[in-house]
Design a protein around this motif. Structure first.
Motif: not given
Length: 430
Positions: A238-240, A254-255, A258, A278, A280, A289, A393-394
């Motif tokens: 998740s995220g970065n 998982c925010k 992200d 991938t 959301p 995104q 960040g992704f």
């Protein structure tokens, strides 16, 4: 084994194909893998050596296959040795192959207990000039542990130094890279199990879920569909975390807002699938995104079209790089100066897409296949472009498994697994 029995005609044909390429008066030897120790009396779960499985279907330890197509004694042209089973072993370890069951599984008619190996081998050797030894020559192989195959080869060559030596691996690299229909069906089954897992997590993922909770959901679905589990160590990033190509910790929350990059898939009957998606976390892509997602999806679709008979792997990746460069320019991640001044050995697009697009897949996730030779019908390749943007960040990777066809576009074994951004959003919010 959890999987349904495989028709032995697959293994009979595989052996026939292999023996057709052996030198006159030669014996080929194939060993099962060891059960590897951890500590004390703990061991790792057994994983069969793919080559003996490919040639016999035998999926247990302490097994040896000998092939000698020119043997004057017809009964010794194909010989399989398995561990002698008894009631004690059945009680403590579970049922092992009987001689009758070994024949049914493999199609090999001559079965001996393993303790007879040296005696039978000596008889065969008196007729033979050459040994085919089975070394691991895969382009990604890095073997530090001595294998059962390696120990046996060392013993064999020391005991019979007057015989010539040839290698099985070049034959197997070609044979295993081109799939039989039974193999394609098994791989399709693995992909179907993967689909069930992915659809399950589309319904499960919500903000604040943990990566390992998603991993547990996938494992549940894979196991309940007769898979041993993951085809390889799963990536749930998740995220970065997605910008670490082999992120396997799967221990972060998982925010909201992200993305989660999945590189997860099931095996079935030792055959692998390999999926990347991938999604959301909150079920809705942002405009940025989605733009990057659609760019990756476009590259994947165009790259898939290039997988046709006669294509060379190295040239294919050059062409995919051109497609990716065009998309990165549209996204504003590269400008014309970046491309004009790029190092040909490390093109500008590599800043955001640093791995290869495709690899062979089959009994191994990175399966056998000679990359300097043209692609052929019934080879199976992954197609897995990605764009990774740490500053934003992704990272996004999309991957399917496709079969090269004699004519027309490849057949996508994962065509029923959701991939379009709108479909992902719809399923996550239904």
């Amino acid at each position: 084994m959890k999987y349904h029995p495989i028709d032995s005609k697959l293994f009979i044909k595989n052996r026939k194909n292999f023996m057709a390429q052996m030198k006159p008066k030669s014996i080929a030897v194939f060993n099962s893998n060891d059960i590897y120790p951890i500590s004390a009396d703990s061991t790792m779960s057994f994983e069969q050596h793919r080559d003996i499985f490919y040639l016999s279907g035998v999926d247990q330890e302490e097994s040896v296959l000998l092939l000698f197509p020119d043997c004057p004694n017809e009964e010794l042209r194909e010989v399989l040795f398995v561990r002698e089973t008894n009631e004690h072993i059945a009680v403590w370890e579970g049922e092992k192959l009987t001689k009758k069951a070994a024949t049914k599984t493999s199609g090999v008619k001559t079965i001996y207990w393993l303790q007879d190996l040296e005696k039978v081998l000596f008889e065969m050797i008196t007729y033979a000039d050459t040994f085919y030894i089975n070394t691991n020559e895969h382009y990604r192989a890095s073997v530090e542990t001595e294998t059962r195959e390696g120990r046996f080869t060392k013993w064999l060559l020391a005991k019979y130094p007057a015989h010539n030596v040839a290698k099985s691996n070049p034959i197997l690299q070609r044979l295993r890279s081109v799939k039989e229909q039974i193999e394609l069906d098994l791989m399709q089954h693995a992909c179907n199990i993967t689909e069930k897992g992915f659809r399950r997590i589309l319904d499960f993922v919500k903000p604040n879920v943990w990566e390992y909770e998603i991993e547990a959901e996938l494992m549940h679905e894979f196991l309940r569909n007769r898979s041993k589990g993951f085809a390889y160590t799963p990536i749930i990033a998740s995220g970065n975390n997605a910008n670490v190509l082999h992120y396997i910790e799967n221990n972060q929350q998982c925010k909201d807002g992200d993305l989660i990059l999945f590189d997860i898939a099931a095996e079935y009957a030792n055959y692998k699938s390999d999926l990347s998606r991938t999604i959301p976390v909150n079920g809705k892509f942002t405009d940025r995104q989605k733009a990057v997602y659609n760019a990756v999806n476009h590259v994947k679709k165009e790259a898939t079209k290039l997988l046709v008979p006669g294509t060379l792997w190295k040239e294919y990746h050059v062409e995919v790089g051109k497609i990716m460069t065009s998309e990165l320019l549209k996204l504003g991640l590269l400008d014309k100066a970046d491309v004009q001044n790029e190092d040909p050995k490390w093109p500008a697009y590599k800043k955001y897409f640093m791995h290869g697009t495709s690899h062979h897949i089959g009994l191994d996730t990175h399966d056998y296949g000679l990359l300097h030779e043209p692609m052929q019908a019934n080879m199976v390749f992954t197609v897995e472009p990605g764009i990774y943007i740490p500053d934003e960040g992704f990272g996004i990777r999309l991957e399917d498994d496709v079969v090269i066809k004699e004519k027309g576009e490849p057949f996508n074994l994962m065509q029923n697994i959701p991939i379009e951004a709108e479909e992902i959003e719809e399923l996550m919010n239904s």
